[in-house]
Design a protein around this motif. Structure first.
Motif, PDB file in Angstrom:
ATOM      1  N   HIS A 132       0.843  -1.187   0.000  1.00 48.04           N
ATOM      2  CA  HIS A 132       0.000   0.000   0.000  1.00 48.04           C
ATOM      3  C   HIS A 132       0.882   1.242   0.000  1.00 48.04           C
ATOM      4  N   PRO A 133       0.328   2.386  -0.419  1.00 46.57           N
ATOM      5  CA  PRO A 133       1.093   3.636  -0.341  1.00 46.57           C
ATOM      6  C   PRO A 133       1.191   4.103   1.107  1.00 46.57           C
ATOM      7  N   HIS A 134       2.137   5.002   1.368  1.00 44.62           N
ATOM      8  CA  HIS A 134       2.261   5.577   2.707  1.00 44.62           C
ATOM      9  C   HIS A 134       1.534   6.920   2.816  1.00 44.62           C
ATOM     10  N   PHE A 135       1.174   7.490   1.670  1.00 44.17           N
ATOM     11  CA  PHE A 135       0.532   8.799   1.640  1.00 44.17           C
ATOM     12  C   PHE A 135      -0.653   8.759   0.689  1.00 44.17           C
ATOM     13  N   LEU A 184       3.223   9.859  14.343  1.00 48.16           N
ATOM     14  CA  LEU A 184       2.795   9.062  13.196  1.00 48.16           C
ATOM     15  C   LEU A 184       3.668   9.353  11.983  1.00 48.16           C
ATOM     16  N   LEU A 185       4.015  10.609  11.792  1.00 50.93           N
ATOM     17  CA  LEU A 185       4.899  10.972  10.681  1.00 50.93           C
ATOM     18  C   LEU A 185       6.246  10.265  10.808  1.00 50.93           C
ATOM     19  N   LYS A 186       6.771  10.177  12.034  1.00 48.80           N
ATOM     20  CA  LYS A 186       8.019   9.442  12.276  1.00 48.80           C
ATOM     21  C   LYS A 186       7.844   7.963  11.962  1.00 48.80           C
ATOM     22  N   ASP A 187       6.733   7.386  12.419  1.00 51.82           N
ATOM     23  CA  ASP A 187       6.482   5.964  12.172  1.00 51.82           C
ATOM     24  C   ASP A 187       6.439   5.670  10.671  1.00 51.82           C
ATOM     25  N   VAL A 188       5.815   6.574   9.918  1.00 54.81           N
ATOM     26  CA  VAL A 188       5.653   6.357   8.479  1.00 54.81           C
ATOM     27  C   VAL A 188       6.967   6.572   7.730  1.00 54.81           C
ATOM     28  N   ILE A 189       7.670   7.652   8.032  1.00 57.37           N
ATOM     29  CA  ILE A 189       8.842   8.027   7.235  1.00 57.37           C
ATOM     30  C   ILE A 189      10.105   7.313   7.707  1.00 57.37           C
ATOM     31  N   ILE A 190      10.313   7.236   8.988  1.00 55.34           N
ATOM     32  CA  ILE A 190      11.546   6.602   9.505  1.00 55.34           C
ATOM     33  C   ILE A 190      11.367   5.108   9.719  1.00 55.34           C
ATOM     34  N   GLY A 191      10.165   4.706  10.117  1.00 50.87           N
ATOM     35  CA  GLY A 191       9.924   3.281  10.328  1.00 50.87           C
ATOM     36  C   GLY A 191      10.769   2.734  11.453  1.00 50.87           C
ATOM     37  N   LYS A 192      11.383   1.576  11.211  1.00 49.02           N
ATOM     38  CA  LYS A 192      12.168   0.900  12.253  1.00 49.02           C
ATOM     39  C   LYS A 192      13.629   1.312  12.246  1.00 49.02           C
ATOM     40  N   HIS A 193      13.991   2.294  11.440  1.00 44.81           N
ATOM     41  CA  HIS A 193      15.387   2.677  11.256  1.00 44.81           C
ATOM     42  C   HIS A 193      15.772   3.871  12.133  1.00 44.81           C
ATOM     43  N   GLN A 194      17.051   4.218  12.071  1.00 43.72           N
ATOM     44  CA  GLN A 194      17.547   5.432  12.709  1.00 43.72           C
ATOM     45  C   GLN A 194      17.376   6.599  11.739  1.00 43.72           C
ATOM     46  N   LYS A 223      18.887   3.206   4.359  1.00 41.97           N
ATOM     47  CA  LYS A 223      17.978   2.071   4.477  1.00 41.97           C
ATOM     48  C   LYS A 223      16.598   2.395   3.897  1.00 41.97           C
ATOM     49  N   ARG A 224      16.264   3.699   3.899  1.00 42.98           N
ATOM     50  CA  ARG A 224      14.900   4.094   3.530  1.00 42.98           C
ATOM     51  C   ARG A 224      14.951   5.482   2.872  1.00 42.98           C
ATOM     52  N   ILE A 225      14.227   5.648   1.777  1.00 39.54           N
ATOM     53  CA  ILE A 225      14.176   6.933   1.077  1.00 39.54           C
ATOM     54  C   ILE A 225      12.768   7.501   1.145  1.00 39.54           C
ATOM     55  N   LEU A 267      -1.946   9.560   6.253  1.00 38.89           N
ATOM     56  CA  LEU A 267      -0.708   8.808   6.456  1.00 38.89           C
ATOM     57  C   LEU A 267      -1.085   7.347   6.657  1.00 38.89           C
ATOM     58  N   TRP A 268      -0.277   6.450   6.065  1.00 37.25           N
ATOM     59  CA  TRP A 268      -0.595   5.017   6.097  1.00 37.25           C
ATOM     60  C   TRP A 268       0.648   4.255   6.532  1.00 37.25           C
ATOM     61  N   PRO A 269       0.790   3.972   7.825  1.00 33.26           N
ATOM     62  CA  PRO A 269       1.994   3.300   8.319  1.00 33.26           C
ATOM     63  C   PRO A 269       2.052   1.842   7.876  1.00 33.26           C
ATOM     64  N   ASP A 270       3.272   1.323   7.787  1.00 38.00           N
ATOM     65  CA  ASP A 270       3.464  -0.084   7.440  1.00 38.00           C
ATOM     66  C   ASP A 270       2.675  -0.970   8.399  1.00 38.00           C
ATOM     67  N   GLY A 271       1.875  -1.872   7.845  1.00 42.45           N
ATOM     68  CA  GLY A 271       1.109  -2.799   8.666  1.00 42.45           C
ATOM     69  C   GLY A 271      -0.072  -2.180   9.371  1.00 42.45           C
ATOM     70  N   GLY A 272      -0.375  -0.918   9.066  1.00 42.58           N
ATOM     71  CA  GLY A 272      -1.480  -0.252   9.738  1.00 42.58           C
ATOM     72  C   GLY A 272      -2.595   0.129   8.770  1.00 42.58           C
TER      73      GLY A 272
END
Length: 395
Positions: free
Chosen positions: A87-90, A154-164, A220-222, A353-358
Motif C-alpha cells: 500500500h502507499p504511505h501517503f 505518526l509521521l516518524k512511524d511512516v517516514i523513519i519506520g524501524k530505522h535510525q 535504508k529508507r528513502i 498517512l498510512w503506516p506499514d502494517g497499519g
C-alpha cells in the motif's frame, strides 16, 4: 465559511500583519518562492463531514483487493520500479468547494495522489496563522483526533519506520533548491532525517550510500519526493547516482509506483456524488455536444500542466494517445471565501498517512485559494488573497 470566524479575521486583518506572518513563516528557513495566502479557510462542520465522507469513499476503492490489477496499466512502460509494497504511505485528495443543487457547500474531487504532500510545512503554516492572527481553538487544522504530538509521532512511524533517522533521507533531484524546499527543511527539523539531492546518493552493488564527515553511510529508507515525469526526458541524470528502476536494497516511502496508481488514472473507477463524471478518452464513443462543460487532462502530468480547459472537438481528435487522457465534467467552484473585495474560490486537500502494517489515517489538510482560471499557485501569482493555505475545521 464559518461566518463568525471570517468576520473576526477580516476585521483585524492588515497588510502589516500579513508581512509579520510571512516573516515568522520564513524565519529560520528560507524565502518561500510560492504565494502563501493572507488567510486560512474556516470550514464548518457540515462541509468537514462531507469532505471526510468523500475521502473515505476513495480509500474504500484503494483498499479493494483488486486495486493493483485495476491500476496496473497506469504505470508507464519503462518506469515500473521493483519491490513494490502492499500500500502507499501517503494519500492526498484535492476537492474543489462547490454548491450542490440544494445550494449547500459540497466537495468535488479534482485530483488525487499516492505521493507525499507538504506534511511538514502544513503544520508549521497552521501554527503561524494561529499565532499571528490569534485564531481560537474552536477550529483545528488536524482531523481525526490528532494533535501535534500524535501527528509528529505518526509521521516518524511512516517516514523513519524501524530505522535510525540518519539512515533515512528525503530525496529529490535537487532537493535544497526545489520550489517546495521549505517543506523539506521543516520535515528535517521535525524528524532529524537527511535531505539529499539525487547526485548525493551513490550505489555500491545493490546498496545506496551518502557521504558525511568523510564516511560512507548506508541508506535504508528513502522518503521519495522525486517525480519521474520531471526526469523522463533525460534519464542520464541517473548515471552519476543510481537508477530507481534497478533492483536495490532500499525501502521506499512511498514506493514510486503509487504515484501512478493513485492519480487521474483512478478517477474513472470512482462513482460518487463527490466525483465529477470522468472517462478515459479512448472509451468516449461520441464527443459530447456541450464540450464547454468538460475539461481534458493528460494522465501523466503534474501541477496542472497540459490541461485543456476550453476543449474543442479538434483538440480531442488531435490527441495521438487517447489512452493517456481523461475527459472530465468541469467542476464549478463556488467563491465561498470572503476576501475584503469579494468571493474567492477554494480547494481543500485531505491528507492521509498510512503506516506499514497499519490503516490509512486522515490527519491534516492543505488548502488553496484562487481567483484565476485554474486553482494552482502558479496561475494566481498576480492576485492577492490567493495561494497556499490551510483549512481550520470546526471542532
Amino acid at each position: 465559511m464559518i461566518p463568525a470566524q471570517r468576520h473576526k479575521f477580516n476585521q483585524q486583518f492588515s497588510v502589516e500583519k500579513y508581512k509579520i506572518f510571512m516573516q515568522k513563516l520564513e524565519d529560520g528557513y528560507l524565502e518561500i518562492p510560492f504565494r502563501v495566502a493572507e488567510t486560512p479557510i474556516f470550514v464548518p462542520n457540515a462541509l468537514k463531514e462531507k469532505l471526510i465522507l468523500a475521502s473515505n469513499e476513495i480509500v474504500d476503492l484503494i483498499k479493494q483487493p483488486n486495486f493493483k490489477a485495476l491500476t496496473q496499466k497506469s504505470i508507464p512502460e519503462g518506469w515500473n520500479v521493483p519491490n513494490e509494497n502492499d500500500h502507499p504511505h501517503f494519500l492526498t485528495f484535492d476537492f474543489g468547494i462547490c454548491k450542490n443543487e440544494a445550494s449547500e457547500l459540497t466537495p468535488m474531487l479534482i485530483e488525487m495522489q499516492g505521493f507525499p504532500s507538504l506534511y511538514g510545512f502544513q503544520n508549521h503554516l497552521s501554527n503561524t496563522y494561529r499565532e499571528v492572527y490569534e485564531i481560537d481553538h474552536s477550529v483545528n487544522h488536524f482531523l481525526n483526533g490528532f494533535n501535534e504530538e500524535s501527528y509528529i509521532q505518526l509521521l516518524k512511524d511512516v517516514i523513519i519506520g524501524k530505522h535510525q533517522a540518519y539512515e533515512v533521507a528525503l530525496m529529490d533531484v535537487d532537493a535544497p533548491n526545489q520550489k517546495t524546499a521549505i517543506d523539506f527543511f521543516v520535515t528535517q527539523k521535525m524528524l532529524g532525517i537527511k535531505i539529499l539531492a539525487l547526485k548525493d546518493i551513490k550505489k555500491v552493488g545493490k546498496h545506496l550510500f551518502y557521504e558525511e564527515g568523510g564516511k560512507q553511510i548506508q541508506l535504508k529508507r528513502i522518503y521519495n519526493r522525486l517525480i519521474f515525469d520531471e526526469v523522463a526526458n533525460d534519464t542520464t541524470i541517473f548515471d552519476s547516482s543510481f537508477d530507481p528502476r534497478e533492483e536495490l536494497d532500499i525501502e521506499w516511502v512511498t514506493h514510486p509506483n503509487w504515484f501512478y496508481r493513485i492519480s487521474k488514472f483512478t478517477m474513472p473507477f470512482l462513482k460518487s456524488e463527490f466525483v465529477p463524471e470522468t472517462r478515459f478518452l479512448k472509451e468516449v464513443q461520441s464527443i459530447p455536444t456541450d464540450l464547454e462543460n468538460y475539461v481534458l487532462k493528460p494522465l501523466f502530468s503534474f501541477a496542472g500542466m497540459g490541461v485543456i480547459i476550453d476543449v474543442t472537438e479538434s483538440d480531442i481528435k488531435s490527441i495521438p494517445d487517447p489512452e493517456n487522457w481523461i475527459l472530465q465534467k468541469k467542476v464549478n467552484y463556488e467563491p465561498a471565501v470572503q476576501a475584503p473585495d469579494g468571493g474567492v474560490k477554494a480547494e481543500i486537500r485531505m491528507m492521509y498517512l498510512w503506516p506499514d502494517g497499519g490503516e490509512p489515517q486522515l490527519c491534516i489538510n492543505l488548502a488553496r485559494l484562487s481567483r484565476g482560471k485554474m486553482i494552482g499557485v502558479r496561475y494566481n501569482a498576480d492576485f492577492d488573497w490567493v495561494g497556499g493555505t490551510v483549512g481550520f475545521m470546526e471542532e
